[in-house]
Write a protein that holds these residues in place. Structure first.
Motif, mmCIF file in Angstrom:
data_model
loop_
_atom_site.group_PDB
_atom_site.id
_atom_site.type_symbol
_atom_site.label_atom_id
_atom_site.label_comp_id
_atom_site.label_asym_id
_atom_site.label_seq_id
_atom_site.Cartn_x
_atom_site.Cartn_y
_atom_site.Cartn_z
ATOM 1 N N UNK A 1 10.670 4.471 -6.478
ATOM 2 C CA UNK A 1 10.083 4.876 -5.360
ATOM 3 C C UNK A 1 10.514 4.579 -4.158
ATOM 4 N N UNK A 2 11.490 3.587 -3.987
ATOM 5 C CA UNK A 2 11.831 3.099 -2.840
ATOM 6 C C UNK A 2 11.824 1.526 -3.037
ATOM 7 N N UNK A 3 12.243 0.685 -2.053
ATOM 8 C CA UNK A 3 12.234 -0.545 -1.902
ATOM 9 C C UNK A 3 10.760 -1.205 -1.308
ATOM 10 N N UNK A 4 10.696 -2.321 -1.861
ATOM 11 C CA UNK A 4 9.343 -2.989 -1.560
ATOM 12 C C UNK A 4 9.877 -4.664 -1.048
ATOM 13 N N UNK A 5 9.448 -4.973 -0.113
ATOM 14 C CA UNK A 5 9.723 -6.275 0.550
ATOM 15 C C UNK A 5 8.515 -7.333 0.685
ATOM 16 N N UNK A 6 9.000 -8.660 0.442
ATOM 17 C CA UNK A 6 8.162 -9.718 0.787
ATOM 18 C C UNK A 6 8.690 -10.442 1.776
ATOM 19 N N UNK A 7 8.382 -10.527 3.042
ATOM 20 C CA UNK A 7 8.951 -11.058 4.073
ATOM 21 C C UNK A 7 7.843 -12.028 4.655
ATOM 22 N N UNK A 8 8.435 -13.126 5.599
ATOM 23 C CA UNK A 8 7.558 -13.884 6.257
ATOM 24 C C UNK A 8 6.891 -13.146 7.344
ATOM 25 N N UNK A 9 5.748 -13.477 7.593
ATOM 26 C CA UNK A 9 4.723 -12.957 8.342
ATOM 27 C C UNK A 9 4.094 -13.965 9.532
ATOM 28 N N UNK A 10 3.323 -13.509 10.195
ATOM 29 C CA UNK A 10 2.439 -14.608 11.019
ATOM 30 C C UNK A 10 1.570 -15.280 10.245
ATOM 31 N N UNK A 11 1.828 -16.421 9.969
ATOM 32 C CA UNK A 11 0.917 -17.530 9.326
ATOM 33 C C UNK A 11 1.024 -17.129 7.822
ATOM 34 N N UNK A 12 1.830 -16.549 7.140
ATOM 35 C CA UNK A 12 1.954 -16.079 5.691
ATOM 36 C C UNK A 12 3.117 -15.245 5.420
ATOM 37 N N UNK A 13 2.884 -14.490 4.255
ATOM 38 C CA UNK A 13 3.823 -13.417 3.955
ATOM 39 C C UNK A 13 3.255 -12.182 3.827
ATOM 40 N N UNK A 14 4.128 -11.229 3.914
ATOM 41 C CA UNK A 14 3.462 -9.692 4.053
ATOM 42 C C UNK A 14 4.272 -9.062 3.135
ATOM 43 N N UNK A 15 3.897 -8.225 2.405
ATOM 44 C CA UNK A 15 4.441 -7.157 1.280
ATOM 45 C C UNK A 15 4.251 -5.881 1.995
ATOM 46 N N UNK A 16 5.399 -5.060 2.203
ATOM 47 C CA UNK A 16 5.704 -3.904 2.616
ATOM 48 C C UNK A 16 6.525 -3.050 1.679
ATOM 49 N N UNK A 17 6.061 -1.748 2.287
ATOM 50 C CA UNK A 17 6.815 -0.708 1.546
ATOM 51 C C UNK A 17 6.821 0.424 2.733
ATOM 52 N N UNK A 18 8.364 0.894 2.924
ATOM 53 C CA UNK A 18 8.579 1.820 4.064
ATOM 54 C C UNK A 18 8.309 0.832 5.376
ATOM 55 N N UNK A 19 7.345 1.677 6.254
ATOM 56 C CA UNK A 19 6.900 1.257 7.154
ATOM 57 C C UNK A 19 5.466 0.565 7.063
ATOM 58 N N UNK A 20 4.792 0.626 5.901
ATOM 59 C CA UNK A 20 3.518 0.230 5.759
ATOM 60 C C UNK A 20 3.202 -1.210 5.129
ATOM 61 N N UNK A 21 2.438 -1.827 5.764
ATOM 62 C CA UNK A 21 2.218 -3.381 5.179
ATOM 63 C C UNK A 21 1.057 -3.148 4.246
ATOM 64 N N UNK A 22 1.327 -3.539 2.967
ATOM 65 C CA UNK A 22 0.426 -3.753 2.068
ATOM 66 C C UNK A 22 -0.596 -5.015 1.634
#
Length: 76
Positions: free
Chosen positions: A10-31
């Motif tokens: 369905x596309x790429x999922x990312x786990x990236x450093x965020x502000x004070x933790x980590x964010x999971x994203x899909x497309x332009x959406x933060x999960x």
């Protein structure tokens, strides 16, 4: 810094450093925001609501791995 990427059918999922933790994203959406990348991978594998998926809206149907070693490392 490093992050993590998993390419699903369905596309790429990312786990990236965020502000004070980590964010999971899909497309332009933060999960969600997570305390660790492992927690994000666990939650994505078990199922998070993602309304932008073309087949259903639950990430549990995509065979996302829980183990971060199965994700690709990306540099951000």
């Amino acid at each position: 810094m490093k992050g993590f990427r998993f390419g699903s059918n369905q596309g790429a999922f990312y786990i990236l450093p965020g502000q004070g933790g980590w964010e999971a994203t899909y497309g332009n959406e933060t999960l969600g925001e997570f305390a660790s990348p492992q927690q994000a991978a666990d939650d994505l594998a078990r199922g998070l609501i993602c309304p932008h998926l073309s087949e259903g809206d639950d990430t549990a149907t995509l065979e996302i791995p829980e183990k971060l070693s199965d994700w690709e490392i990306v540099h951000v």
